[in-house]
Design an enzyme around this catalytic site. Structure first.
Site: not given
Length: 393
Positions: A177, A205, A236
């Site tokens: 991240s 992610h 996300k």
């Protein structure tokens, strides 16, 4: 009596004091912070779905049908048919037998790891894994062995040293991240198979972005049938809230019975689940979004490197520009904000000492013209800071 003020002053002196930045508009390429319209280059809204009309319509429809709250934990009154539908579709998306949805990504990691492992286990953990992974490992009571970041040679040495042929697990982020680099999953899986260890990938992610169908880092390496535990978030690329685990049915059933953060947390609200379902549909039907995202991210990385900076060239939307000291990172971030560009300064303890940085994150909806301006302003601010520093000396 503990002196909180003294500790806070110490944080200020070290440039580690944090304040909240309040947004006054949606997370689009431009938003409003402190009354100022700024180019937003810090959001995890990678596919630009946070303000998508289809997402908002899904939420409105679901609120009208189910109301605004879930009313309880998943095991009492909080589970809706929508939860079941999302879990079934996530399992299919991840090519696993089953999935289970938690209220947050943090709760997913903490609850899953502490439920699966115990003091008889050894867990091998990348040094830069997310804090929720570290907390889950500690809560489990397992022996925690940290290996050097993405270093499979160091991992193998430590497996040979600490694994006693009992129960063991290797955990890694898929996309890290704060660094934006991608874990060497094929080598990690190979070591796990050789030494009879389970594997867990936190793909917060990577999901929605990597892989032929956007299902994440595991699919990016074609390892769907070889990674035991796939974790992901809905906050996300999915532009929603929550987290999930995908894997074998028996493991998912076990987690449902043992993960305290699942058992004792209020369920995600129905409209949140509807948003996630809508996002999953868009991700699967619109591959051009992630294609555009990754092309823009690669262009941005290349421009920074071509202009004298050094950023990793991994193909992810997270681009770290390391500047070293926390004070320097703060200066750089503030100067960019004055130029109507919002890029946060990331400082310890989020990142190791001496590696404070600007964390750029690209969205599919960013325009190349705006990204070019961000590059130009980054260069100019860096030059101004260096000149000022030389004058002071």
């Amino acid at each position: 009596m503990y002196n909180f003020s003294e500790t806070l002053e110490s944080l200020r002196a070290k440039d580690l004091y944090r304040k909240l930045n309040y947004l006054e508009a949606a997370q689009d390429p431009y938003t409003i912070i402190e009354g100022q319209k700024v180019l937003l280059l810090s959001s995890n809204n990678y596919l630009g779905l946070c303000n998508d009309e289809r997402m908002k319509e899904a939420a409105i429809r679901t609120i009208q049908e189910y109301g605004v709250g879930s009313g309880g934990s998943r095991l009492t009154t909080g589970s809706y048919k929508l939860h079941q539908e999302l879990e079934e579709k996530l399992a299919a998306f991840k090519e696993t037998e089953k999935a289970i949805v938690f209220s947050t990504g943090y709760a997913t990691n903490v609850g899953t790891i502490s439920a699966l492992a115990d003091p008889d286990w050894v867990i091998f953990c990348d040094r830069l894994n997310h804090g929720s992974i570290i907390d889950g490992c500690r809560l489990s009571g397992a022996k925690l062995v940290v290996y050097k970041h993405c270093d499979v040679v160091d991992l193998e040495k430590k497996i040979k040293r600490y694994h006693n042929k009992g129960k063991g697990l290797i955990i890694t982020d898929g996309v890290f991240s704060m660094d934006g680099d991608i874990a060497p999953l094929p080598e990690i899986v190979r070591l796990a198979k050789e030494h009879n260890l389970l594997t867990m990938v936190d793909d917060a992610h990577g999901t929605g972005i990597l892989g032929k169908k956007g299902s994440g880092t595991v699919a990016h390496f074609n390892l769907q049938d070889q990674v035991d535990i796939q974790m992901g978030t809905l906050s996300k690329a999915f532009a929603s809230e929550g987290g999930y685990i995908a894997g074998k049915q028996s493991m998912i059933d076990y987690i449902r019975h043992k993960a305290k953060s699942f058992i004792y947390s209020t369920a995600p609200a129905p409209h949140t689940i509807a948003i996630s379902l809508q996002a999953l549909e868009i991700i699967q039907k619109e591959p051009e979004r992630r294609k555009s995202l990754l092309e823009k991210a690669q262009w941005f990385r290349g421009e920074l490197n071509n202009n004298g900076f050094s950023v990793p060239m991994d193909n992810s939307p997270i681009i770290p520009l390391q500047v070293g000291d926390a004070d320097l990172a703060l200066q750089w971030s503030r100067k960019l904000f004055e130029e109507a560009i919002y890029v946060p300064a990331i400082r310890p303890p989020t990142v190791p000492q001496g590696t404070s940085r600007l964390r750029y994150s690209i969205m599919a909806t960013h325009d190349y013209k705006d990204l070019k301006r961000a590059i130009e302003k980054t260069l100019q601010v860096g030059k101004d800071i260096r000149n000022n520093s030389e004058k002071k000396q």
